[in-house]
Design a protein around this motif. Structure first.
Motif, PDB file in Angstrom:
ATOM      1  N   ARG A 110      -3.881  13.692 -10.491  1.00  0.00           N
ATOM      2  CA  ARG A 110      -4.758  12.624  -9.777  1.00  0.00           C
ATOM      3  C   ARG A 110      -5.938  12.334 -10.761  1.00  0.00           C
ATOM      4  NH1 ARG A 110      -5.131  10.536  -4.588  1.00  0.00           N
ATOM      5  NH2 ARG A 110      -3.993  12.252  -3.612  1.00  0.00           N
ATOM      6  N   PHE A 111      -6.476  13.147 -10.937  1.00  0.00           N
ATOM      7  CA  PHE A 111      -7.900  13.165 -11.822  1.00  0.00           C
ATOM      8  C   PHE A 111      -7.706  12.674 -13.028  1.00  0.00           C
ATOM      9  CE2 PHE A 111      -9.597  17.103  -9.144  1.00  0.00           C
ATOM     10  CZ  PHE A 111      -9.851  16.275  -8.186  1.00  0.00           C
ATOM     11  N   SER A 171      -5.340  10.609 -13.979  1.00  0.00           N
ATOM     12  CA  SER A 171      -4.907   9.357 -13.590  1.00  0.00           C
ATOM     13  C   SER A 171      -5.996   8.302 -13.721  1.00  0.00           C
ATOM     14  CB  SER A 171      -3.962   9.010 -12.508  1.00  0.00           C
ATOM     15  OG  SER A 171      -4.766   9.070 -11.191  1.00  0.00           O
ATOM     16  N   TRP A 172      -7.203   8.798 -13.241  1.00  0.00           N
ATOM     17  CA  TRP A 172      -8.530   7.789 -13.114  1.00  0.00           C
ATOM     18  C   TRP A 172      -8.951   7.445 -14.471  1.00  0.00           C
ATOM     19  CZ3 TRP A 172     -11.380  11.516  -9.331  1.00  0.00           C
ATOM     20  CH2 TRP A 172     -10.885  11.336  -8.160  1.00  0.00           C
ATOM     21  N   PHE A 173      -8.516   8.681 -15.643  1.00  0.00           N
ATOM     22  CA  PHE A 173      -8.833   8.417 -17.013  1.00  0.00           C
ATOM     23  C   PHE A 173      -8.026   7.913 -17.831  1.00  0.00           C
ATOM     24  CE2 PHE A 173     -12.120  11.163 -14.631  1.00  0.00           C
ATOM     25  CZ  PHE A 173     -13.183  10.610 -15.001  1.00  0.00           C
ATOM     26  N   LYS A 183       0.883  -1.227  -0.115  1.00  0.00           N
ATOM     27  CA  LYS A 183      -0.053   0.081  -0.024  1.00  0.00           C
ATOM     28  C   LYS A 183       0.881   1.233   0.023  1.00  0.00           C
ATOM     29  CE  LYS A 183      -3.411   2.560   0.305  1.00  0.00           C
ATOM     30  NZ  LYS A 183      -4.677   2.729  -0.737  1.00  0.00           N
ATOM     31  N   ALA A 184       0.574   2.200  -0.928  1.00  0.00           N
ATOM     32  CA  ALA A 184       1.561   3.247  -0.963  1.00  0.00           C
ATOM     33  C   ALA A 184       0.553   4.432  -0.958  1.00  0.00           C
ATOM     34  CB  ALA A 184       2.254   3.411  -2.313  1.00  0.00           C
ATOM     35  N   PHE A 185       0.781   5.546  -0.100  1.00  0.00           N
ATOM     36  CA  PHE A 185      -0.043   6.914  -0.292  1.00  0.00           C
ATOM     37  C   PHE A 185       0.714   7.777  -1.342  1.00  0.00           C
ATOM     38  CE2 PHE A 185      -1.521   4.968   3.660  1.00  0.00           C
ATOM     39  CZ  PHE A 185      -2.759   5.039   3.480  1.00  0.00           C
ATOM     40  N   TYR A 196       0.400  13.371  -5.514  1.00  0.00           N
ATOM     41  CA  TYR A 196       0.535  13.924  -7.079  1.00  0.00           C
ATOM     42  C   TYR A 196       1.049  15.115  -7.304  1.00  0.00           C
ATOM     43  CZ  TYR A 196      -1.839   9.704  -8.269  1.00  0.00           C
ATOM     44  OH  TYR A 196      -2.197   8.219  -8.387  1.00  0.00           O
ATOM     45  N   GLU A 224      -3.727  18.118  -7.718  1.00  0.00           N
ATOM     46  CA  GLU A 224      -4.719  17.040  -7.984  1.00  0.00           C
ATOM     47  C   GLU A 224      -5.309  16.765  -9.244  1.00  0.00           C
ATOM     48  OE1 GLU A 224      -5.789  15.144  -5.288  1.00  0.00           O
ATOM     49  OE2 GLU A 224      -4.305  16.240  -3.818  1.00  0.00           O
ATOM     50  N   ARG A 249     -11.163  -4.283   3.618  1.00  0.00           N
ATOM     51  CA  ARG A 249     -11.437  -3.666   2.390  1.00  0.00           C
ATOM     52  C   ARG A 249     -11.791  -2.226   2.527  1.00  0.00           C
ATOM     53  NH1 ARG A 249     -15.415  -6.821  -1.353  1.00  0.00           N
ATOM     54  NH2 ARG A 249     -16.720  -7.291   0.402  1.00  0.00           N
ATOM     55  N   THR A 250     -11.474  -1.785   3.775  1.00  0.00           N
ATOM     56  CA  THR A 250     -11.854  -0.154   3.603  1.00  0.00           C
ATOM     57  C   THR A 250     -10.662   0.596   2.788  1.00  0.00           C
ATOM     58  OG1 THR A 250     -10.764  -0.075   5.921  1.00  0.00           O
ATOM     59  CG2 THR A 250     -13.089   0.186   5.693  1.00  0.00           C
ATOM     60  N   LEU A 251      -9.476   0.128   2.772  1.00  0.00           N
ATOM     61  CA  LEU A 251      -8.422   0.410   2.048  1.00  0.00           C
ATOM     62  C   LEU A 251      -8.301  -0.336   0.781  1.00  0.00           C
ATOM     63  CD1 LEU A 251      -5.625   1.907   4.188  1.00  0.00           C
ATOM     64  CD2 LEU A 251      -7.077   3.254   3.028  1.00  0.00           C
ATOM     65  N   MET A 252      -8.076   0.247  -0.457  1.00  0.00           N
ATOM     66  CA  MET A 252      -7.633  -0.690  -1.538  1.00  0.00           C
ATOM     67  C   MET A 252      -6.155  -0.840  -1.524  1.00  0.00           C
ATOM     68  SD  MET A 252     -10.569  -1.097  -2.839  1.00  0.00           S
ATOM     69  CE  MET A 252     -12.266  -0.573  -2.749  1.00  0.00           C
TER      70      MET A 252
END
Lengths: 264, 408
Positions: free
Chosen positions: B23-24, B26-28, B12-14, B17, B20, B73-76
């Motif tokens: 980051r947006f 990267s979702w697309f 798990k990495a936090f 970016y 932000e 599963r509260t964190l991915m």
């Protein structure tokens, strides 16, 4: 998508009880309780009626009722209050539930359903109160009311689309919430709720025409005041646009979900 | 039988970016390199079998909470997978999501709904939940009026109302009064007997050693040890004591047990033996026998202040008795390098039959967290047997004198 809906179906009891608890918690320990859901928008209507009825009253062609302006106001306010409640609630949906999301796993998609459910309940109460007042002032309901469920659905799709999209962004960039408070105020005034589009100067008409909410609000006004069906063509476009917006919002929500808890 | 929980290469990495908007994007599907990645967990792999109890230990910041959040599963995860075959229940944050303006009963419906149970299932379990919480008529009053203990009772009752396949328990769990705590542990034990796997996070070696079949030690976001609870807890204690210039040694003894020593080794235990009062060296001790524990300490550097501590532990590693020369006000000052200090501790073996071990600590004050010269687990192993007294059970010898009267 079907997986999401299945999870929501499995959690239907939870959604229902959450809506109930939400309403209960909102009015716990207040004397008038749920009546506030109705009293607040009605008080607003009363204020506008008192202040503006002389100026605006004469501008409603085709009505004979002396309370026509108040009826016009209430019709618009019914649409607006649903819009504003869904938008403001979805805007802070994830931030408000951040603690819960960090600690317990449950399908996140239930959250928008709870927000919409609770907004719908309070809007329905407002609707009942509106119809009741209409009857008192001599404006009986018509068959055109049958349009309302569809109009409300389009309204919810549009507001949820906007609210969810901004709500997801708000988790990462909290300025969105602040900016939206201002924008929503402006939005109220560029939507013909307290005034009629006919009183506007010509150039302003284009601004109104570009406002999707205008078509929804005017459909409410057509149905509730004039007792006639809405203008179909612009409404169909608004509906399609809203569904598209909602789809984008859900896609964004799904993409953002894994990272959302990281920053909450 | 398949494992109930499989954690494979979990990481798990936090991510930061910078902007932000990246980051947006990267979702697309836009490839964006984060400005900074902070890995909290890396390459975590372990599995939990059906009915197994696993303890997770580690210092603060070792990644325990993050690991639990990934499992629940509260964190991915950023990389790797968590596969769960069955239902997980977590007793991590009791009372999360309770609304103060609802009654206990309504909150139970809400909380159980949050766990995914249907109205009918909750209706069926409700009488049992109410009975287990034992808060009487408060159950139908606003949670606002509850004491924190009562809230815990209700919360625990809901969380464990339905037997899960795997139960996650956080040590920070303090469930009200000790009566209810016993009740909670009883329920957890019952679940275990019925085949529920346990995952316990704790600093308390007692809880880990008495409840777990296995323990996993996390350090710096990685698994550094996975094995027998006693030896993992020893490694954990050594880890706490570890200082910049100290090292940790692990040796396998002839008995098959693993001995952990750690510290700066500026002073070491050269010899440790049990003797009878007559001076004969022994390994088997009778209950109630007077013995001498002889410990020779060698200073390998100049020691300004030397304290010897020892701890007798039972077979499961639970502390039975421990003290040190700081508490007995017998600190030895200014020990030059090369000097040997001999300690003789005389005591009566008031222990029940069984196998015991002695751990020693050489320090400068009353805790091994300041100057840890040497910490040695399983320095000596001895056995207590009952040859000369009436039969009894338990690890303490507290002989009673019965006075018995019969009244017709």
């Amino acid at each position: 998508m079907s997986e999401l809906l299945r999870a929501v179906w499995r959690y239907r009891h939870f959604i229902l009880s959450s809506v109930k608890n939400d309403l209960k918690a909102r009015f716990a320990r207040s004397r008038l309780g749920a009546a506030w859901m109705v009293l607040q928008p009605l008080a607003q209507v009363a204020i506008y009626s008192v202040v503006l009825s002389r100026v605006m009253g004469a501008k409603l062609p085709g009505t004979t009722n002396q309370y026509a302006y108040s009826i016009y106001l209430m019709a618009g306010m019914l649409a607006w209050s649903l819009f504003i409640e869904v938008v403001t609630r979805s805007l802070t949906l994830f931030v408000d539930n951040g603690n819960l999301m960090k600690k317990i796993y449950f399908p996140r998609a239930t959250l928008p359903f709870i927000a919409v459910g609770s907004a719908l309940v309070s809007n329905l109460m407002l609707f009942v109160a509106t119809i009741f007042i209409f009857a008192i002032v001599g404006h009986p309901p018509t068959w055109a009311l049958l349009w309302l469920p569809l109009l409300m659905a389009i309204n919810v799709a549009f507001s949820l689309g906007i609210g969810l999209l901004l709500g997801v962004i708000n988790v990462f960039v909290r300025d969105v919430g602040q900016v939206m408070a201002v924008i929503l105020q402006l939005w109220f005034w560029i939507t013909p709720i307290v005034y009629m589009p006919s009183i506007l100067p010509a150039g302003f008409g284009r601004v109104i025409a570009a406002n999707p909410l205008y078509y929804i609000v005017s459909a409410f006004q057509n149905v509730l005041l004039y007792g006639r069906g809405p203008d179909l063509l612009p409404l169909v476009w608004t509906a399609l646009g809203s569904i598209f917006l909602l789809a984008i919002a859900f896609l964004m929500f799904r993409r953002a979900a894994p990272e959302m808890v990281d920053v909450l | 039988m398949p494992n109930i929980l499989e954690v494979n290469g979990l990481g798990k990495a936090f991510r930061d970016y910078g902007s932000e908007f990246k980051r947006f994007a990267s979702w697309f599907g836009v490839r964006v390199t984060p400005r900074h990645e902070h890995w909290v967990l890396r390459e975590i792999s372990f599995s939990v079998g059906r009915g197994e109890a696993i303890g997770i230990v580690g210092q603060n910041g070792a990644g325990k909470s993050t690991l639990l959040k990934l499992i629940t599963r509260t964190l991915m995860p950023t990389e790797g997978t968590v596969a769960v075959h069955g239902r997980i229940a977590a007793i991590l944050e009791l009372g999360m999501g309770f609304s103060p303006d609802l009654s206990g009963r309504q909150n139970v419906y809400h909380a159980a709904g949050l766990m995914g149970f249907s109205r009918e299932q909750i209706d069926t379990a409700m009488p049992e939940i109410e009975a287990f919480a034992e808060i009487g008529e408060y159950f139908d009053q606003h949670v606002r009026t509850y004491s924190s203990g009562m809230q815990m009772r209700v919360a625990f009752s809901v969380a464990t109302a339905f037997r899960p396949d795997i139960l996650i328990v956080d040590e920070a769990l303090s469930v009200g009064d000790s009566y209810f705590q016993h009740k909670c542990f009883k329920r957890i034990k019952e679940f275990r007997e019925q085949g529920t796997s346990l995952l316990i996070v704790s600093h308390d070696s007692g809880a880990i050693q008495s409840l777990c079949d296995r323990a996993v030690l996390l350090q710096g976001g990685r698994v550094v040890r996975d094995g027998d609870p006693v030896e993992v807890m020893d490694a954990y204690n050594a880890l706490i004591a570890e200082r910049e210039n100290s090292t940790m040694k692990v040796e396998r003894l002839e008995t098959g047990q693993v001995q952990t020593t750690s510290g700066t080794f500026e002073a070491v235990v050269k010899g440790i033996r049990l003797h009878t009062m007559e001076g004969e060296q022994i390994e088997f001790v009778d209950v109630g026998q007077d013995v001498e524990l002889r410990i020779d300490v060698e200073a390998r550097a100049d020691i300004p202040r030397l304290v010897l501590g020892y701890m007798i532990k039972d077979r499961l590693g639970q502390p039975v008795f421990g003290t040190n020369t700081f508490h007995t006000r017998q600190v030895v000052d200014d020990v030059p390098a090369g000097c040997t200090v001999s300690y003789v501790a005389r005591f009566t073996m008031n222990l029940g039959p069984g196998s015991y071990s002695i751990s020693t600590a050489l320090v400068s004050t009353d805790t091994h967290l300041v100057d840890n010269y040497e910490w040695r687990d399983l320095a000596l192993i001895f056995t207590v047997a009952n040859h000369s007294h009436a039969h009894f059970v338990g690890s303490a010898w507290i002989p009673p004198k019965f006075d018995i009267k019969s009244t017709p």
